[in-house]
Design a protein around this motif. Structure first.
Motif, PDB file in Angstrom:
ATOM      1  N   ASP A 147       0.878  -1.168   0.000  1.00 33.86           N
ATOM      2  CA  ASP A 147       0.000   0.000   0.000  1.00 33.86           C
ATOM      3  C   ASP A 147       0.920   1.224   0.000  1.00 33.86           C
ATOM      4  O   ASP A 147       2.148   1.100  -0.006  1.00 33.86           O
ATOM      5  N   GLU A 148       0.337   2.376   0.082  1.00 32.14           N
ATOM      6  CA  GLU A 148       1.084   3.622   0.076  1.00 32.14           C
ATOM      7  C   GLU A 148       1.970   3.726   1.322  1.00 32.14           C
ATOM      8  O   GLU A 148       1.544   3.382   2.429  1.00 32.14           O
ATOM      9  N   ASP A 149       3.212   4.187   1.138  1.00 34.61           N
ATOM     10  CA  ASP A 149       4.109   4.420   2.268  1.00 34.61           C
ATOM     11  C   ASP A 149       3.578   5.563   3.125  1.00 34.61           C
ATOM     12  O   ASP A 149       2.824   6.414   2.652  1.00 34.61           O
ATOM     13  N   PHE A 150       4.012   5.584   4.383  1.00 35.52           N
ATOM     14  CA  PHE A 150       3.729   6.713   5.259  1.00 35.52           C
ATOM     15  C   PHE A 150       5.065   7.323   5.656  1.00 35.52           C
ATOM     16  O   PHE A 150       5.987   6.606   6.065  1.00 35.52           O
ATOM     17  N   VAL A 151       5.177   8.643   5.544  1.00 30.78           N
ATOM     18  CA  VAL A 151       6.402   9.345   5.904  1.00 30.78           C
ATOM     19  C   VAL A 151       6.096  10.257   7.081  1.00 30.78           C
ATOM     20  O   VAL A 151       5.228  11.127   7.004  1.00 30.78           O
ATOM     21  N   GLU A 152       6.821  10.040   8.186  1.00 32.01           N
ATOM     22  CA  GLU A 152       6.651  10.884   9.363  1.00 32.01           C
ATOM     23  C   GLU A 152       7.272  12.259   9.115  1.00 32.01           C
ATOM     24  O   GLU A 152       8.074  12.437   8.187  1.00 32.01           O
ATOM     25  N   ALA A 153       6.950  13.205   9.968  1.00 34.05           N
ATOM     26  CA  ALA A 153       7.461  14.575   9.834  1.00 34.05           C
ATOM     27  C   ALA A 153       8.987  14.611   9.825  1.00 34.05           C
ATOM     28  O   ALA A 153       9.592  15.455   9.166  1.00 34.05           O
ATOM     29  N   ASP A 154       9.635  13.672  10.544  1.00 30.38           N
ATOM     30  CA  ASP A 154      11.099  13.643  10.603  1.00 30.38           C
ATOM     31  C   ASP A 154      11.732  12.926   9.411  1.00 30.38           C
ATOM     32  O   ASP A 154      12.945  12.760   9.349  1.00 30.38           O
ATOM     33  N   GLY A 155      10.886  12.467   8.446  1.00 30.31           N
ATOM     34  CA  GLY A 155      11.398  11.806   7.247  1.00 30.31           C
ATOM     35  C   GLY A 155      11.444  10.289   7.334  1.00 30.31           C
ATOM     36  O   GLY A 155      11.739   9.621   6.336  1.00 30.31           O
ATOM     37  N   ARG A 156      11.166   9.720   8.502  1.00 33.87           N
ATOM     38  CA  ARG A 156      11.162   8.261   8.646  1.00 33.87           C
ATOM     39  C   ARG A 156      10.042   7.676   7.781  1.00 33.87           C
ATOM     40  O   ARG A 156       8.901   8.112   7.845  1.00 33.87           O
ATOM     41  N   VAL A 157      10.404   6.668   6.967  1.00 37.05           N
ATOM     42  CA  VAL A 157       9.453   6.079   6.027  1.00 37.05           C
ATOM     43  C   VAL A 157       9.019   4.699   6.509  1.00 37.05           C
ATOM     44  O   VAL A 157       9.854   3.857   6.845  1.00 37.05           O
ATOM     45  N   PHE A 158       7.705   4.496   6.514  1.00 33.34           N
ATOM     46  CA  PHE A 158       7.136   3.201   6.856  1.00 33.34           C
ATOM     47  C   PHE A 158       6.516   2.604   5.600  1.00 33.34           C
ATOM     48  O   PHE A 158       5.697   3.230   4.948  1.00 33.34           O
ATOM     49  N   LYS A 159       6.914   1.384   5.272  1.00 33.96           N
ATOM     50  CA  LYS A 159       6.270   0.650   4.185  1.00 33.96           C
ATOM     51  C   LYS A 159       5.064  -0.062   4.777  1.00 33.96           C
ATOM     52  O   LYS A 159       5.146  -0.632   5.864  1.00 33.96           O
TER      53      LYS A 159
END
Length: 175
Positions: free
Chosen positions: A157-169
């Motif tokens: 599904d679409e990745d999520f990027v936190e405000a600090d740039g950390r990317v969750f697949k």
């Protein structure tokens, strides 16, 4: 994977010494403790078990939290190999960056197929809890977790990027 059969068990006094070994090994590794629930200091083991039971029943949860079940992956000798935490439903935050299932294998037992075995067992437990599609999330740089999720049928599904740039697949798996 080792030839040892593995099962998921509810945390109990029966596994106290093995869980303490699991916890101590992980703590000594200096790695992030995953799932979050294994960060809880287990010296007062009965209190920790009560905490886990309360979370499963949705009792005394912090505001905004959902009930969750914690299970331990145990081999045929009773050794605690890993831990899995299954959130019974998703909040907005869990939908973005937490998912239904968080899991971890003790450092000395990685790269032996235990992660896939634990995820397969956890998906069966999620189904029993009424979760038809489970969301699994991993850090973008965690190739081992991503392989395990995809190997168990994860659909990206679409990745999520936190405000600090950390990317969750983010991946969905039908239970």
């Amino acid at each position: 994977m080792s030839d040892a059969a593995v099962v998921l068990v509810k945390p109990s006094m029966e596994y106290r010494e093995e869980y303490l070994s699991f916890y101590t090994e992980w703590k000594a590794s200096g790695e992030e403790m995953v799932p979050w629930v294994i960060e809880r200091e287990p010296t007062d083991f009965e209190s920790m078990l009560a905490f886990l039971s309360n979370h499963e029943r949705g009792v005394e949860l912090p505001d905004g939290w959902v009930p969750d079940s914690t299970l331990w992956l145990v081999d045929e000798r009773g050794r605690v190999i890993g831990a899995v935490n299954i959130r019974h439903r998703l909040t907005e935050w869990l939908l973005r960056a937490g998912g239904h299932i968080g899991m971890g294998i003790r450092p000395s037992e990685r790269r032996r197929g235990y992660g896939k075995a634990m995820l397969e067992l956890a998906l069966a437990e999620a189904k029993r809890l009424g979760i038809e599609r489970a969301l699994l999330v991993c850090d973008a740089d965690n190739a081992a977790s991503e392989r395990t999720i995809v190997g168990c049928g994860g659909v990206r599904d679409e990745d999520f990027v936190e405000a600090d740039g950390r990317v969750f697949k983010r991946y969905w798996i039908r239970t």
